[in-house]
Design an enzyme around this catalytic site. Structure first.
Site, short mmCIF file in Angstrom:
data_model
loop_
_atom_site.label_atom_id
_atom_site.label_comp_id
_atom_site.label_asym_id
_atom_site.label_seq_id
_atom_site.Cartn_x
_atom_site.Cartn_y
_atom_site.Cartn_z
N LEU A 247 9.60 4.65 1.16
CA LEU A 247 10.95 4.09 1.13
C LEU A 247 10.96 2.77 0.38
O LEU A 247 11.90 2.46 -0.36
CB LEU A 247 11.48 3.90 2.55
CG LEU A 247 12.89 3.30 2.65
CD1 LEU A 247 13.91 4.20 1.97
CD2 LEU A 247 13.27 3.06 4.10
N TYR A 248 9.91 1.97 0.56
CA TYR A 248 9.80 0.71 -0.19
C TYR A 248 9.91 0.98 -1.69
O TYR A 248 10.67 0.33 -2.41
CB TYR A 248 8.48 0.03 0.14
CG TYR A 248 8.16 -1.14 -0.77
CD1 TYR A 248 8.89 -2.33 -0.69
CD2 TYR A 248 7.12 -1.07 -1.70
CE1 TYR A 248 8.61 -3.40 -1.52
CE2 TYR A 248 6.83 -2.14 -2.53
CZ TYR A 248 7.58 -3.30 -2.44
OH TYR A 248 7.30 -4.36 -3.27
#
Length: 437
Positions: A247-248
């Site tokens: 997700l980062y």
């Protein structure tokens, strides 16, 4: 579909009245649906973008890395005086710049702010001092910068009124945007914090920058994580970045697309920097080199990841001083934004650069160097790399940064880790002495 929609219209007073009645019903139905979906969308935006992640007691053992997004009170003559003093250009040349550094109490932010101040540029920092990792380290960095005359405003990039006030008091020529929710693995625990900081916060900042006059040039931190599951090495800025592994990485990729949009519509000059595994003194405790050092000294075992089929996990470790040189070069070569009053007046600069060391090193070699520097044998535990967003290797192609920025990394891993270990032992031994007093 409503049954009323099946009734055909035809000439005649009676049918015209029916038709008019149907139109009114349809309009009322559409209005109701519009109101409902508008309310739903507003709630969704509020949930994902505007709210802070739920507050949890940072001392709770169930979530020791809990972060906060508090914004302190600000304003007043003394506060504004500190701002203006910190923003004052003190170089004898005419090419000094005034920079807002977001995430100034962070690892890279501290080093970049100090380097700008050393050469005489005006610098104002902004940081929310969240507790993703030990805030006392951030406070120590703040104290270091304040001794150099740099004022760090305690606040959040999602605080629109604070950003407006800063830009009203100081005419920034540049923004160095380093504030972000970092870390690949933490996204599995607190995904909303990544949306809040890396997407909503970035948009808030760009909204302010596009509206002020003159618009500042913006340099911001993307990440090597955008290369995700790519297998072609070394990673080039020309490569596709549509396979994020975390997700980062996805939020950083989204940031690059958002940057393109604001450049295209509003004429903002934007330069994205894809950092490759930055390390060095005053680093982040959540990085492997940092917590390996801590655990080796405490006699704890450290987990070293292996990729599939006992493959090597390697990183393009890049020393902080080399990253700082790249950041300053990006600021110095950034062209002016072309917008005015929120409107684009001409084509604006849009760039993305890799900032790495071009020499991937296996993590096992990193551990061996730390063992030599610490004079302690590590207790190693080899485990298969989990599916937590990590990738097996990173390797930067820096030819574009070399050509356009004059970027040339000079610090190898052994030299850089020696400097880090020296700082680590000094910093934490001093902390223990202070606690014993």
């Amino acid at each position: 579909m409503s049954r009323l929609d099946d009734i055909p219209s035809s000439p005649g007073k009676f049918k015209m009245e029916k038709s008019s009645y149907l139109h009114r019903l349809r309009f009322q139905s559409s209005l109701t649906k519009f109101a409902f979906f508008s309310f739903f969308l507003l709630c969704l935006i509020s949930l994902l973008f505007l709210r802070s992640p739920p507050s949890i007691n940072p001392s709770s053992p169930s979530d020791p890395s809990r972060r906060s997004l508090r914004t302190n009170s600000y304003g007043g003559p003394a506060w504004e005086k500190r701002l203006r003093s910190s923003a004052r250009i003190r170089t004898s040349t005419n090419n000094g710049i005034t920079v807002l550094v977001t995430g100034a109490a962070g690892f890279v932010g501290t080093h970049v702010s100090a380097a700008l101040k050393r050469r005489g540029d005006g610098v104002i920092g902004l940081d929310n001092f969240n507790d993703y990792y030990d805030p006392s380290l951030k406070r120590a960095r703040q104290a270091l910068l304040e001794r150099s005359g740099i004022f760090i405003v305690e606040g959040d990039i999602n605080d629109v009124e604070l950003l407006r006030k800063l830009f009203k008091i100081v005419s920034f020529t540049h923004v160095m945007h380093l504030a972000a929710q970092a870390g690949v693995r933490y996204a599995m625990e607190n995904p909303s914090s990544y949306v809040h900081s890396n997407i909503a916060g970035f948009v808030n900042l760009l909204e302010i920058c596009k509206s002020v006059n003159p618009q500042p040039a913006i340099v911001w931190a993307s990440s090597s994580s955008v290369y995700g599951l790519n297998t072609k090495v070394p990673f080039s800025e020309k490569d596709k970045t549509d396979q994020p592994a975390s997700l980062y990485a996805a939020t950083k990729k989204a940031g690059e697309e958002i940057a393109h949009t604001y450049n295209h519509i509003y004429g903002l000059s934007l330069t994205g920097l894809r950092f490759f595994t930055v390390y060095g003194p005053w680093g982040r405790p959540d990085m492997a080199y940092f917590f390996f050092t801590k655990d080796i000294l405490k006699g704890k075992s450290i987990s070293i990841f292996e990729s599939a089929n006992h493959g090597t996990v390697a990183r393009d470790f890049t020393y902080i001083d080399d990253i700082v040189k790249g950041c300053l070069a990006a600021l110095d070569t950034a062209e002016k934004s072309t917008g005015s009053g929120g409107k684009k007046r001409g084509p604006a600069q849009l760039r993305v650069f890799n900032l790495g060391n071009t020499s991937p090193v296996p993590v096992s070699d990193l551990v061996r160097i730390l063992e030599r520097q610490l004079k302690v044998k590590a207790k190693k535990n080899l485990i298969k790399m989990p599916r937590n967003g990590d990738v097996p290797f990173t390797h930067a192609n820096i030819s574009l940064a070399q050509r356009e920025l004059g970027y040339k990394p000079t610090t190898d891993l052994q030299t850089g880790l020696k400097k880090f270990v020296r700082w680590y032992l000094s910093y934490y031994s001093g902390e223990k002495k202070a606690a014993a007093r």
